[in-house]
Design an enzyme around this catalytic site. Structure first.
Site: not given
Ligand code: FAD
Ligand code: AMP
Length: 478
Positions: A327, A451
């Site tokens: 797509a 993190h």
């Protein structure tokens, strides 16, 4: 009076509808012809992708994964709830609502952008005229300065397993099962076969995938395809490689499938069989004999690398032309063509179109595989980071797979990013962005990653390319 437009698009899939919206945004008078109707007989825009492809398959993949997690994956988090059940009709109904929302959303976008939506079958005539056959059978000739052919693709049928959409189904039928088949066969271990096989396997089907090739996922990096085979097999998909289907016979509610493998002739009985052996371009009644547009030997509309056909002012995009049947490839080709019609510079970097398989773990990659690069004689450095060493993946109890970054040994330029693991599609997109800007592994390694994130696995794999990973032992020493 003859209607005349700057741009007439045939087909309202992700190639055609995106092209139409973009053309209208750039001030071009635009019409988009589509013939597909939903079960209620209403015009449904969005093509294969929104109606019977990307979106409905992902809806079922997400529902079935949640069910599997609830049944098998919650206990480790301390969540104990017995008796989880799946209402298949509700799951399929949710999918239908999502499809409805998105396809009607395209109609709204057409209105908002001033795209004229025409219902019916479009056929290109000579001289950039388009014949529109409306649902009531009346015919109108439309004139166009530019025509964009975006008629897409449909599933390939194979004579040994003729689809009846009851016992033997194609991908469209496999999105509509109203109950979980006990024994499910899938012909073809490609993207669609693996995704649909996964959906029904998670819901309890015993799934056997019959694949003619000896090699599993040949387009993927070898390390990824090995890991994928191992993981999907462990999940319960019985993937038989080197198994070529040669015949089938429907007996009432079941089908006996014949195939050959290394041991000779075999047969196996299923309650449902999904034929997922690929897709072919749709060019039926698309081109008048004198349209001037040519079809290549494989049945695709012939185009150059900027999607121009052999007739000036006529373009073709998406699944009906060469290249990957995806797509996002179709949409970007639509944008490129319209920009060029407008006289702007535009091109697609075909080398950086990401591929994704939405199994669990997801499988995704961009750029070249290690085996391709080696075959081309390119010396590479490789960095790999396993999700088993990722704090974020551990927290989510989703530690299967790894990120692999491949860089040119001489320049350090990243040439491939391959991921099997949680959110692989999203991680690979980060690699694609970097690669589009010519990133080196060192560049990726010097960037700050939040993190704890799964993205840190990409960071660490990039660091590992030059022996600098922190959270695993480096194979390559600095
Ligand atoms: P299509 O989406 O096929 O649209 C073409 C449209 O043209 C259709 O609506 C058709 O009715 C219409 N049409 C054809 N001929 C005429 C005519 N003569 N007159 C009027 N209208 C006409 N791709 C991804 O990128 N990610 C995925 O996760 C993904 N999952 C998929 C899952 C499944 C089960 C399937 C089947 C496909 C999936 N794909 C996926 C592939 C994706 O759907 C196609 O690549 C994409 O839809 C191609 O877009 P397109 O615009 O070229 O054609
Ligand atoms: P894709 O084109 O990625 O959707 O994958 C389709 C897969 O179907 C390919 O891997 C083909 O090798 C496989 N295939 C095609 N015909 C057969 C067949 N008769 N029996 C088994 N597998 C087949």
């Amino acid at each position: 009076m003859t209607q005349k437009f700057d741009v007439v698009v045939i087909g309202a899939g992700p190639g055609g509808y995106v092209a139409a919206i973009k053309a209208a945004q750039l001030g071009l008078s635009t019409a988009c012809i589509e013939k597909y109707t939903d079960k209620e007989g209403k015009l449904a825009l969005g093509g294969t992708c929104l109606n019977v492809g990307c979106i409905p398959s992902k809806a079922l993949l997400d529902s079935s994964w949640k069910y599997k997690e609830a049944k098998e994956g919650f206990a480790i988090h301390g969540i104990n709830h017995a008796g989880v059940t799946m209402d298949v009709a509700a799951m399929v109904g949710r999918k239908a609502n999502i499809v409805k929302g998105l396809t009607s959303g395209v109609a709204t976008l057409f209105k908002a952008n001033g795209v004229t939506s025409l219902q019916g079958h479009g056929k290109l005539l000579a001289g950039k005229k388009v014949e529109l056959t409306k649902p009531d059978g009346t015919v109108e000739i439309i004139e166009a300065e530019n025509v964009i052919l975006a008629s897409g693709s449909r599933p390939i049928d194979i004579p040994p397993a003729p689809v009846d959409q009851n016992v033997i189904v194609d991908s469209t039928g496999a999105l509509e099962f109203q109950s979980v088949p006990k024994r499910l066969g899938v012909i073809g271990a490609g993207v669609i076969g693996l995704e649909l096989g996964s959906v029904w396997s998670r819901l309890g089907s015993e799934v056997v995938v019959l694949e003619a090739l000896e090699k599993f996922l040949p387009a993927a990096d070898d390390a990824v395809s090995k890991e994928a085979y191992k993981t999907l097999t462990k999940q319960g998909l019985n993937i038989k490689l080197g198994a070529r289907v040669t015949g089938s016979k429907v007996n009432g509610d079941e089908v006996v499938v014949n195939y050959t493998d290394a041991n000779g002739e075999q047969n196996i009985t299923f309650d449902k069989l999904i034929v997922a052996v690929g897709r072919r371009p749709v060019t039926t009644e698309l081109l008048a004999a004198d349209s001037g547009v040519t079809i290549d030997e494989r049945g695709f509309v012939f185009v150059d690398d900027q999607c121009a056909t052999s007739v000036p002012g006529v373009f073709a995009i998406g699944d009906v032309v060469r290249g990957m049947m995806l797509a996002h490839k179709a949409s970007e080709e639509g944008i490129m063509v319209v920009e060029r019609i407008k006289g702007h510079k535009a091109q697609i970097n075909y080398d950086l179109i990401p591929s994704v398989i939405y199994t669990h773990p997801e499988i995704a990659w961009v750029g070249k595989t290690e085996q391709t690069l080696k075959a081309e004689g390119v010396e590479v450095n490789v960095g790999t980071f396993p999700f088993a060493a990722s704090g974020r993946a551990m927290a989510a109890n989703d530690t299967g797979g790894f990120v692999k970054v491949i860089a040119d040994a001489k320049t350090d330029r990243v040439l491939g990013v391959h991921v099997i693991g949680p959110s692989a599609a999203e991680l690979v997109q980060q690699g694609a962005i970097g690669m589009e800007f010519g990133t080196s592994a060192e560049d990726l390694g010097m960037m700050v990653f939040s993190h704890p994130t799964l993205s840190e696995a990409l960071h660490e794999a990039a660091l590992a390319v030059n022996g600098g990973a922190i959270h695993i032992a480096n194979r390559k020493k600095r």
